[in-house]
Design an enzyme around this catalytic site. Structure first.
Site, PDB file in Angstrom:
ATOM      1  N   GLU A 184      -2.047  52.844 -22.629  1.00  0.00           N
ATOM      2  CA  GLU A 184      -2.672  52.035 -23.673  1.00  0.00           C
ATOM      3  C   GLU A 184      -2.560  52.769 -25.005  1.00  0.00           C
ATOM      4  OE1 GLU A 184      -5.685  49.100 -21.817  1.00  0.00           O
ATOM      5  OE2 GLU A 184      -6.754  50.924 -22.322  1.00  0.00           O
TER       6      GLU A 184
ATOM      7  N   HIS B  81     -10.511  55.791 -20.522  1.00  0.00           N
ATOM      8  CA  HIS B  81     -10.133  54.777 -21.520  1.00  0.00           C
ATOM      9  C   HIS B  81     -10.195  55.395 -22.916  1.00  0.00           C
ATOM     10  CE1 HIS B  81     -10.227  51.205 -24.024  1.00  0.00           C
ATOM     11  NE2 HIS B  81      -9.646  50.589 -23.002  1.00  0.00           N
TER      12      HIS B  81
ATOM     13  N   GLY C 185      -6.919  46.154 -29.323  1.00  0.00           N
ATOM     14  CA  GLY C 185      -7.814  45.329 -30.134  1.00  0.00           C
ATOM     15  C   GLY C 185      -7.305  45.075 -31.548  1.00  0.00           C
TER      16      GLY C 185
ATOM     17  N   GLU D  41     -11.369  54.392 -25.580  1.00  0.00           N
ATOM     18  CA  GLU D  41     -12.681  54.297 -26.240  1.00  0.00           C
ATOM     19  C   GLU D  41     -13.626  55.380 -25.729  1.00  0.00           C
ATOM     20  OE1 GLU D  41     -13.103  50.111 -25.431  1.00  0.00           O
ATOM     21  OE2 GLU D  41     -11.421  49.761 -26.793  1.00  0.00           O
TER      22      GLU D  41
ATOM     23  N   ASN E  23     -10.424  44.229 -18.532  1.00  0.00           N
ATOM     24  CA  ASN E  23     -11.494  45.164 -18.905  1.00  0.00           C
ATOM     25  C   ASN E  23     -12.425  44.444 -19.866  1.00  0.00           C
ATOM     26  OD1 ASN E  23     -13.104  47.200 -19.858  1.00  0.00           O
ATOM     27  ND2 ASN E  23     -11.462  48.340 -20.886  1.00  0.00           N
ATOM     28  N   TRP E  24     -13.622  44.114 -19.382  1.00  0.00           N
ATOM     29  CA  TRP E  24     -14.543  43.328 -20.212  1.00  0.00           C
ATOM     30  C   TRP E  24     -15.291  44.184 -21.234  1.00  0.00           C
ATOM     31  CZ3 TRP E  24     -17.268  39.451 -16.282  1.00  0.00           C
ATOM     32  CH2 TRP E  24     -16.293  38.592 -15.761  1.00  0.00           C
TER      33      TRP E  24
ATOM     34  N   GLY F 182      -7.841  43.559 -22.461  1.00  0.00           N
ATOM     35  CA  GLY F 182      -9.187  43.616 -23.014  1.00  0.00           C
ATOM     36  C   GLY F 182      -9.622  42.227 -23.464  1.00  0.00           C
ATOM     37  N   GLY F 183      -9.531  41.979 -24.761  1.00  0.00           N
ATOM     38  CA  GLY F 183     -10.037  40.749 -25.373  1.00  0.00           C
ATOM     39  C   GLY F 183      -9.636  39.474 -24.639  1.00  0.00           C
TER      40      GLY F 183
HETATM   41  P1  13P Z   1      -7.178  44.564 -25.999  1.00  0.00           P
HETATM   42  O1  13P Z   1      -6.413  43.757 -24.968  1.00  0.00           O
HETATM   43  O2  13P Z   1      -8.370  43.848 -26.539  1.00  0.00           O
HETATM   44  O3  13P Z   1      -6.260  45.110 -27.047  1.00  0.00           O
HETATM   45  O4  13P Z   1      -7.795  45.843 -25.218  1.00  0.00           O
HETATM   46  C1  13P Z   1      -6.963  46.599 -24.420  1.00  0.00           C
HETATM   47  C2  13P Z   1      -7.795  47.540 -23.641  1.00  0.00           C
HETATM   48  O5  13P Z   1      -8.380  48.459 -24.189  1.00  0.00           O
HETATM   49  C3  13P Z   1      -7.910  47.318 -22.194  1.00  0.00           C
HETATM   50  O6  13P Z   1      -8.514  48.406 -21.562  1.00  0.00           O
END
Ligand code: 13P
Length: 252
Positions: free
Chosen positions: A168, A96, A174, A98, A9-10, A235-236
């Site tokens: 998640e 998600h 993050g 976020e 997930n960018w 993510g990252g």
């Molecule tokens: P990170 O891998 O940066 O913790 O992010 C996870 C994420 O939210 C993937 O959707």
């Protein structure tokens, strides 16, 4: 029996040129990854270009969100699920954390988005996960159950074949504080049980449940060893092609 999925997930990173460079760097690095499905979710603005450049590869492309509305109309700033299909997406991430926490998405909205995405022929990666406060209060399971039941309300057993769940935990996203493999396994087994109760054992058995939250090359192996963990939503660590490819090759 459940083919693993490693998805990147960018988020809101990368201009078009950067997206293309990353996707093209990734393509040969994962070309022989037959043990899992590989998915990347670039930002909307890069989807068409990236999907075109990945044609014929084993990398699938996902949107990061879609509208609750499928019918085209006056919804400024929204993207309909069939528009994602139109630019080459096979999957879409919905709910998600976020989106839920920064943009106030409710389970009902998540449900409408899921229905719209399924109707457009997409496979849905439905995200669920509790906050740290909810976990510390002992509410992690009811929160995740509520998100699952709310998000999947009204789906038919045919629809379930195109649902992937991503667990998640918000406290792991993050932050560098990944859930331990045991914490992840416990919640994944719970999610599978909820699925079996609400739907049926067969659907639960084939459901793929991804873990997301600070997945890195050095912790993916321990996570993937867990019985109910069928992949990762990264993510990252998905922003860099080589790092993401190392995660894809967790089996080597
Ligand atoms: P990170 O891998 O940066 O913790 O992010 C996870 C994420 O939210 C993937 O959707």
């Amino acid at each position: 029996m459940r083919k693993p999925i490693i998805a990147g997930n960018w988020k809101m990173y990368k201009l078009v040129a950067e997206s293309v460079a990353t996707a093209l760097a990734l393509r040969p690095l994962v070309a022989n990854a037959n043990h899992c499905e590989v998915i990347i979710a670039p930002p909307f603005t890069s989807l068409k270009t990236v999907a075109d450049r990945l044609e014929g590869s084993n990398i699938k492309v996902a949107g990061q969100n879609c509208s609750t509305e499928l019918k085209h109309g006056a919804h400024t700033g929204e993207i309909a699920a069939d528009m994602l299909r139109d630019v080459g997406c096979t999957h879409v991430i919905i709910g998600h954390s976020e989106r839920r926490h920064l943009y106030a998405e409710t389970d009902s909205m998540v449900n409408h988005k899921t229905q719209a995405a399924l109707a457009a022929g997409l496979t849905v990666i439905l995200c669920v996960g509790e906050t740290l406060a909810q976990r510390e209060a002992g509410h992690a399971e009811p929160v995740v159950r509520g998100q699952l039941e709310g998000g999947l309300r009204g789906l038919t057993s045919n629809d379930l074949a195109r649902i992937i769940v991503a667990y998640e935990p918000v406290w792991a996203i993050g932050t560098g504080h990944t859930a331990t493999p045991e914490q992840a396994q416990e919640m994944h087994a719970f999610i599978r049980r909820v699925f079996a109760e609400r739907h049926n054992e067969d659907a639960a058995e084939v459901l793929r449940i991804l873990y997301g939250g600070s997945v890195k090359p050095d912790n993916v192996v321990g996570l993937m060893e867990q019985t109910d963990l069928d992949g990762a939503l990264v993510g990252g660590a998905s922003l860099d092609a080589e790092t993401f490819a190392q995660i894809v090759h967790f089996n080597l």
